[in-house]
Scaffold this motif. Structure first.
Motif, PDB file in Angstrom:
ATOM      1  N   ARG A  90      -6.853  -6.580   7.247  1.00 58.92           N
ATOM      2  CA  ARG A  90      -6.442  -5.430   6.425  1.00 58.92           C
ATOM      3  C   ARG A  90      -5.580  -6.091   5.333  1.00 58.92           C
ATOM      4  O   ARG A  90      -4.828  -6.810   5.669  1.00 58.92           O
ATOM      5  CB  ARG A  90      -5.774  -4.231   7.260  1.00 58.92           C
ATOM      6  N   LYS A 130      -2.272 -10.021   4.107  1.00 58.63           N
ATOM      7  CA  LYS A 130      -3.228  -9.701   4.686  1.00 58.63           C
ATOM      8  C   LYS A 130      -2.920  -9.613   6.299  1.00 58.63           C
ATOM      9  O   LYS A 130      -2.295 -10.675   6.784  1.00 58.63           O
ATOM     10  CB  LYS A 130      -4.635 -10.527   4.628  1.00 58.63           C
ATOM     11  N   ASP A 182      -3.804   5.515  -0.159  1.00 55.23           N
ATOM     12  CA  ASP A 182      -4.245   4.191   0.368  1.00 55.23           C
ATOM     13  C   ASP A 182      -5.080   3.437  -0.598  1.00 55.23           C
ATOM     14  O   ASP A 182      -5.582   2.409  -0.241  1.00 55.23           O
ATOM     15  CB  ASP A 182      -5.302   4.475   1.586  1.00 55.23           C
ATOM     16  N   LYS A 229       0.879  -1.132   0.007  1.00 56.09           N
ATOM     17  CA  LYS A 229      -0.038   0.144  -0.056  1.00 56.09           C
ATOM     18  C   LYS A 229       1.071   1.085  -0.060  1.00 56.09           C
ATOM     19  O   LYS A 229       1.883   1.341   0.611  1.00 56.09           O
ATOM     20  CB  LYS A 229      -0.809  -0.157   1.427  1.00 56.09           C
ATOM     21  N   LEU A 261      -2.615  -5.387   3.196  1.00 53.88           N
ATOM     22  CA  LEU A 261      -1.130  -4.558   3.324  1.00 53.88           C
ATOM     23  C   LEU A 261      -0.620  -4.430   1.728  1.00 53.88           C
ATOM     24  O   LEU A 261       0.316  -3.697   1.651  1.00 53.88           O
ATOM     25  CB  LEU A 261      -0.209  -4.914   4.504  1.00 53.88           C
ATOM     26  N   LYS A 293      -4.741  -8.536  10.287  1.00 57.65           N
ATOM     27  CA  LYS A 293      -5.652  -7.941  11.263  1.00 57.65           C
ATOM     28  C   LYS A 293      -6.912  -7.734  10.240  1.00 57.65           C
ATOM     29  O   LYS A 293      -7.428  -6.611  10.814  1.00 57.65           O
ATOM     30  CB  LYS A 293      -5.306  -6.891  12.022  1.00 57.65           C
ATOM     31  N   GLY A 348      -8.903  -9.152  -1.577  1.00 58.96           N
ATOM     32  CA  GLY A 348      -8.157 -10.061  -0.683  1.00 58.96           C
ATOM     33  C   GLY A 348      -8.013 -11.583  -0.784  1.00 58.96           C
ATOM     34  O   GLY A 348      -7.868 -12.317  -0.022  1.00 58.96           O
ATOM     35  N   TRP A 385       3.337  -6.072   9.575  1.00 56.48           N
ATOM     36  CA  TRP A 385       2.450  -5.561  11.008  1.00 56.48           C
ATOM     37  C   TRP A 385       3.429  -5.270  11.917  1.00 56.48           C
ATOM     38  O   TRP A 385       3.371  -4.459  12.649  1.00 56.48           O
ATOM     39  CB  TRP A 385       1.463  -6.410  11.045  1.00 56.48           C
TER      40      TRP A 385
END
Length: 946
Positions: free
Chosen positions: A649, A645, A575, A570, A651, A647, A608, A686
């Motif tokens: 989200r 991915k 974003d 990202k 990335l 949590k 995703g 993360w």
């Protein structure tokens, strides 16, 4: 057949009376009126064996005939007729061999003549039968006693020659190694043997014609045959022909050639017997029948010998097959298991069945093709043979699809259909086979399915059955189409035994392949677990996240066997898009990005959900044309894209393109492993974002301390090693005395490279914590002046025609608390980089300037290093300060990283200002010392420091 009788009598009425006594269907009388005429008749009719002879001819005597046949009296039966009451005198009777005497005057004379003629023929038949049985008995004894085949055939030839009164007799036997017929048995004048030594092929004149047709042939007068005349002329034209051989070609008249068949092999004729005579029309039906009896004996002798040889060959073949099968077991746990097994099998089978080519094809489920996995061709292994077949395509593909053995020509098929005439043969596909075949064409094909549990896994194939001529030609002349003629391949090709050998091997090979595949799959799973564990440790280490991700990409590429790996993350400013951050297998595409939902890659970032595209036949990405330039096949064949991915989200995404290897495609098993990788990367990213601020300073301190120790150790080792070289070079020069220019240049090069290594070590040592000493309040301007003076003493950095060094320093001292030695290295390093950037540029300028710049605390010394070189690309501006990045061909990526590392303990910074094509400016900022102003004494001390 009629019995031939010669009647020598001057009384015509008497001759007629005698002839009328006999049945003309059983007897044929030849009449002569005098002894002279009788002798001529004997010469003209060699088939005559019974003679009725009158001894009284007036002025002539019948004994002249007896004198003529005296040396051959045992082959004749003479019945003497006399008009006198008395017989020959006793002394005359001892002199001649006469069967019986009949007086003409007796009333019973005609009955006696009938009886005596009949008894004469019976006596001839008895003697002939005794002789024939004697020869037969001797031949049978040799066959039963397992005497060498050649000796038995020699005896058969001698028996035929003796019994029929032939000139020569010889037997040719099929040679399974060469594929032609070679002389084994012979009877006749010894010097004549050479005339028959040359092997005969099917179709050649005389014996070759009988071999081709399988039908006996006889010639009544060879001297009237034009083919024989040409044949004889060629033979007589050879140098050193013995006189006996010359006489044979000039006098031989008739011949009988009979095929010898055993029924053991698929060929109709296994041998041929040739018997000749110098008499015309010699081989009557009776003589041919006699020869045929011994042809049957020759067939028995050859059959028994071949059966014995066959047992030995079968034993040897199975022994060799046993070694092949044992070899499979020995290799099953080695490295490159399957390849090693298949290469060993192809080599050994080529030796066992004398094949020109042996190949193993394995079916690839991804490509849907039979691929040539291993091949032994023309005496050597072939690397990566390109031959492939779809199921059912040509003969090889048909073996796979039908699951049965295909052999052309087939020994069990009476039509002997050849390869090119089989309707399944694909000429276009065949071009891939024939082009590299040493012989140049496919004459024989034998394909066996490799199957286990009813499932066909591949094909074991052999092409072209070699004769011994093939190996002889290779040994003498080397392989080329020009050197190999048609004799180099056997006519009928592979035998039934060859088929059995391949079928036995294929059944064991199927098991070996399956076991090897299971072991390979197990090893692959172990390797996956090991690599994932290694990646897990890597991701949890304290390395900088970008370095960790780069190494992770490399590991992932190796395990996924990918040609190219890409990582999009990202964008920190936007974003709604992902940008390319890492790339393996090709350079990073500048400013590459996908908007969320854009193409397949952007779609994975938006949804995703991972994507697998096998057999990709369309370009789905806007950078595919650039990517294709770095692919082995030049196009994208398959790809996988997985979301990163954490949590809940997304990335970013990771992407792999093309599985390494011909026609390999990614499958669902690959995708599962790939998604696991993506999860590992997500955890690392993360964690790095959460702890970045808290851990940056601690990580930097630990990293700097470790690298400082490493730099010091490396510099020490380089100095210790390279420092020995100049002294040893000098010693070598002293020992050699005067050396030529080439040696001198080599020694000078060694010395120069050693000095460069020592200089580099000195430079590294200057940055190490162990060498930098204590902080001192020093004048930056003075240190720069001294450093520049030292550089200009080196020839490659002094002012020259193309690069000029300008120094513009402030007049007032700039006092900073610094480590002296590392700061000198900072100045040297940045200046040298500037010179290197101007390499080859005309009008190059390097300018070093300083100034004092106020700030909220004590102020700062600002040092600018400017050049008018090519500048720095935007995407490289941050990377040039990383330890493993360099744009120089021979760079090590340490210089600017060391500069930044040594400025950090001083509270200093380094940055770069640059536009491509307009040069670059490196700006170094160092805080001024507290109470930076100096008394005159302090200024004098600072000036004298250097």
């Amino acid at each position: 057949m009629k019995r031939e009788v010669l009647l020598i009598e001057d009384d015509v009425i008497y001759r007629t009376s005698v002839v009328l006594l006999f049945d003309e269907e059983q007897y044929n009388f030849v009449e002569a009126g005098s002894p002279e005429e009788g002798i001529k008749t004997i010469e003209a009719n060699p088939q005559i064996r019974v003679i009725l002879l009158d001894l009284s001819f007036g002025h002539a005597k019948g004994t002249a005939v007896l004198d003529y046949i005296k040396l051959r009296a045992d082959v004749y039966r003479v019945i003497v007729l006399t008009a006198h009451d008395e017989l020959l005198l006793a002394r005359q009777a001892d002199k001649y061999s006469v069967f019986c005497y009949l007086p003409k005057a007796e009333r019973s004379a005609f009955e006696a003549i009938q009886f005596s003629v009949d008894q004469a023929f019976k006596d001839l038949e008895r003697v002939h039968l005794d002789r024939k049985l004697g020869y037969m008995f001797r031949v049978q004894n040799r066959i039963n006693d397992n005497v060498a085949r050649k000796e038995t055939l020699d005896l058969i030839c001698e028996s035929v020659r003796s019994l029929v009164g032939a000139y020569t007799c010889h037997i040719r036997v099929y040679d399974v190694a060469y594929g032609d017929y070679r002389l084994e048995g012979f009877a006749g004048v010894r010097q004549m043997r050479r005339a028959f030594e040359r092997p005969k092929a099917k179709g050649e004149f005389f014996s070759g014609l009988v071999i081709r047709t399988g039908v006996p042939m006889w010639y009544d007068d060879l001297q009237q045959q034009s083919n024989f005349q040409h044949f004889a002329q060629d033979a007589l034209g050879r140098p050193g022909v013995p006189e006996e051989e010359k006489r044979y070609y000039r006098t031989v008249r008739s011949a009988y050639i009979a095929p010898i068949k055993t029924g053991l092999h698929e060929r109709p004729v296994d041998a041929v017997l040739n018997v000749s005579s110098d008499e015309p029309a010699f081989y009557t039906e009776e003589r041919r029948a006699l020869v045929d009896e011994f042809v049957a004996q020759a067939s028995l002798a050859i059959t028994k010998d071949w059966l014995q040889r066959k047992r030995g060959e079968i034993h040897q073949d199975y022994e060799l097959i046993g070694k092949v099968l044992n070899g499979m077991g020995d290799r099953i746990r080695g490295t490159h298991v399957l390849k090693g097994i298949c290469e060993s099998v192809t080599h050994d089978l080529a030796e066992i069945i004398s094949a020109e080519i042996v190949s193993i094809f394995l079916y690839d489920e991804t490509s849907g093709l039979l691929e040539n996995f291993a091949e032994f061709r023309g005496g050597e292994h072939v690397s990566h043979p390109p031959e492939t077949y779809a199921p059912g395509q040509s003969l090889t593909g048909s073996v796979y699809e039908e699951g049965v053995t295909i052999q052309r020509p087939d020994p069990d098929d009476a039509t002997h259909l050849g390869v090119l005439h089989d309707k399944r043969y694909d000429a276009l596909a065949g071009e891939g086979q024939t082009r590299p075949i040493p012989f140049g064409e496919i004459n024989h094909f034998l394909g066996v399915p490799i199957k286990i549990g009813g499932r066909v896994r591949g094909v074991l194939r052999a092409i072209n059955k070699k004769s011994k001529y093939y190996d002889d030609a290779v040994e003498k002349e080397g392989i080329s189409n020009a050197n190999l003629d048609r004799r180099c391949l056997l006519e009928r090709g592979f035998s039934i035994d060859c088929r059995h050998v391949l079928e036995i091997t294929a059944s064991h090979l199927a098991v070996a392949i399956r076991n090897a595949q299971l072991l390979r799959e197990k090893d692959r799973q172990v390797e996956q677990v090991r690599t994932l564990s290694e990646v897990g440790r890597l991701l949890s280490s304290e390395m900088r996240i970008d370095a960790v991700l780069e190494l992770t990409m490399k590991k992932m590429s190796e395990l996924m066997k990918a040609e190219i790996c890409m990582m999009f993350l990202k964008d920190e400013q936007d974003d709604n898009r992902i940008v390319l951050k890492q790339c393996f297998g090709m350079p990073i595409i500048p400013e590459a990005f996908y908007a969320l939902g854009e193409g397949v890659t952007g779609g994975v970032a938006a949804s995703g959900t991972a994507v697998l595209k096998s057999n990709a036949d369309e370009n789905d990405g806007k950078y595919d044309s650039t990517i294709s330039k770095y692919l082995f096949a030049g196009e994208i064949e398959s790809l996988m894209i997985a979301p990163i991915k954490a949590k809940g989200r997304v990335l970013g995404v990771i992407k792999v393109i093309n599985k390494a290897g011909d026609h390999l495609q990614y499958g669902m098993r690959d995708l599962k492993l790939f998604e696991t990788f993506a999860d590992y990367v997500a955890v690392a990213l993360w964690n790095a974002n959460i702890h970045k601020l808290a851990n940056d300073e601690l990580v930097v301190q630990k990293r700097n301390a470790a690298l400082s120790f490493l730099v010091s150790a490396v510099a020490h080792e380089i100095n210790n090693t390279s420092g020995l070289i100049p002294a040893n070079v000098a010693g070598i020069k002293a020992l050699l005395g005067g050396v030529d220019d080439k040696v001198e240049r080599m020694l000078n090069l060694i010395e120069r490279v050693a000095k460069q290594a020592t200089d580099f070590a000195t430079e590294l040592a200057g940055f190490s914590a162990a060498q930098r000493g204590d902080k001192q309040k020093l004048d930056v301007n003075q240190i720069i002046r001294s450093s520049v003076e030292e550089l200009q003493s080196i020839p490659r950095f002094e002012n020259s025609g193309n690069v000029r060094l300008e120094v513009s320093l402030g007049e007032e001292p700039l006092l900073c608390e610094i480590f002296e030695s590392p700061f000198v290295q900072i100045v040297r390093n940045i200046t040298i980089n500037a010179f290197q950037a101007l390499d080859g540029k005309e009008g190059g300028v390097v300018c070093i300037s300083t100034r004092e710049e106020p700030n909220e605390s004590t102020g700062a010394a600002v040092i600018r290093f400017e050049d008018n070189g090519p500048g720095i690309r935007p995407e490289y501006r941050e990377k040039i300060f990383e330890p493993d990045f360099t744009t120089k061909r021979n760079g090590n990526g340490l210089g600017l990283w060391l500069v930044r590392t040594q400025l950090e303990p001083l509270g200093g910074t380094i940055s770069v200002e640059s536009e491509p094509g307009r040069g670059a400016t490196f700006v170094v900022t160092i805080p001024l010392a507290v109470n930076g102003g100096m008394t005159p004494d302090e200024a004098a001390d600072a000036s004298s420091t250097r």
